[in-house]
Design a protein around this motif. Structure first.
Motif, PDB file in Angstrom:
ATOM      1  N   PHE A   8      71.143  44.394  35.544  1.00  0.00           N
ATOM      2  CA  PHE A   8      71.293  45.447  36.436  1.00  0.00           C
ATOM      3  C   PHE A   8      70.550  46.886  36.132  1.00  0.00           C
ATOM      4  O   PHE A   8      70.192  47.309  37.092  1.00  0.00           O
ATOM      5  N   VAL A  57      78.288  53.609  35.644  1.00  0.00           N
ATOM      6  CA  VAL A  57      78.305  51.825  35.348  1.00  0.00           C
ATOM      7  C   VAL A  57      79.809  51.664  34.903  1.00  0.00           C
ATOM      8  O   VAL A  57      80.530  50.861  35.480  1.00  0.00           O
ATOM      9  N   LYS A  91      75.223  42.418  34.301  1.00  0.00           N
ATOM     10  CA  LYS A  91      76.237  42.615  35.248  1.00  0.00           C
ATOM     11  C   LYS A  91      76.647  41.206  35.584  1.00  0.00           C
ATOM     12  O   LYS A  91      75.818  40.197  35.935  1.00  0.00           O
ATOM     13  N   ASP A 124      82.694  42.718  33.293  1.00  0.00           N
ATOM     14  CA  ASP A 124      82.001  43.096  34.238  1.00  0.00           C
ATOM     15  C   ASP A 124      80.466  43.550  33.971  1.00  0.00           C
ATOM     16  O   ASP A 124      79.509  43.228  34.620  1.00  0.00           O
ATOM     17  N   PHE A 125      80.289  44.222  32.566  1.00  0.00           N
ATOM     18  CA  PHE A 125      79.098  44.766  32.225  1.00  0.00           C
ATOM     19  C   PHE A 125      78.696  44.517  30.813  1.00  0.00           C
ATOM     20  O   PHE A 125      79.908  44.620  29.942  1.00  0.00           O
TER      21      PHE A 125
END
Length: 160
Positions: free
Chosen positions: A148, A14, A139, A111-112
């Motif tokens: 996610f 990830v 996410k 992004d995460f």
């Protein structure tokens, strides 16, 4: 121990891409962790309340299309549709009367964002109580935050 290694491997999959050329400098410079954290706190509250109120529409839409879940003692749930089925089972068959998640650590980037914490849940006709730990990976999808990955463990009941 094997499940911990699998989870750590999944985390590297990830996060490594977001550390490479996929992010631009402007993504990182415009990312506001506090704003993201506020949104995730609100979405988490909606997530737990939706289990109690039976809001399956929210539960169906809070997960990314490529979401996965890791229930304790089960195989990975690898599709958004299968995650929706599990949520529907908790809501419709078990009947969740209480559910809270309390974040104990949160970190990430544009992004995460990883949210670690504890949870308690009461469900079923016998008011079964469950407590444990969770890790949710949120996410960013089209300027929104969606789940996610969702992993939780049930703590053993204390005996006298």
């Amino acid at each position: 121990m094997k499940s911990v290694r699998v989870f750590l491997a999944a985390l590297s999959v990830v996060f490594l891409p977001s550390c490479q050329n996929g992010n631009t400098e402007s993504d990182a410079s415009t990312f506001d962790f506090e704003d993201a954290s506020e949104v995730i706190t609100a979405r988490t509250k909606q997530f737990t309340e939706s289990h109690i109120t039976g809001d399956l529409e929210f539960l169906d839409n809070v997960f990314t299309e490529d979401a996965r879940a890791y229930p304790p003692g089960s195989d990975k749930i690898a599709t958004q549709a299968d995650i929706s089925a599990v949520n529907a089972q908790y809501v419709n068959e078990y009947g969740v009367s209480e559910f809270t998640e309390v974040s104990t650590n949160r970190y990430g980037g544009p992004d995460f964002v990883v949210d670690e914490g504890t949870y308690t849940m009461t469900y079923g006709p016998d008011n079964t109580s469950e407590a444990g730990h969770y890790i949710n990976i949120w996410k960013r999808v089209d300027d929104d935050w969606k789940l996610f990955a969702n992993m939780w463990t049930v703590m053993p009941e204390e005996t006298d």
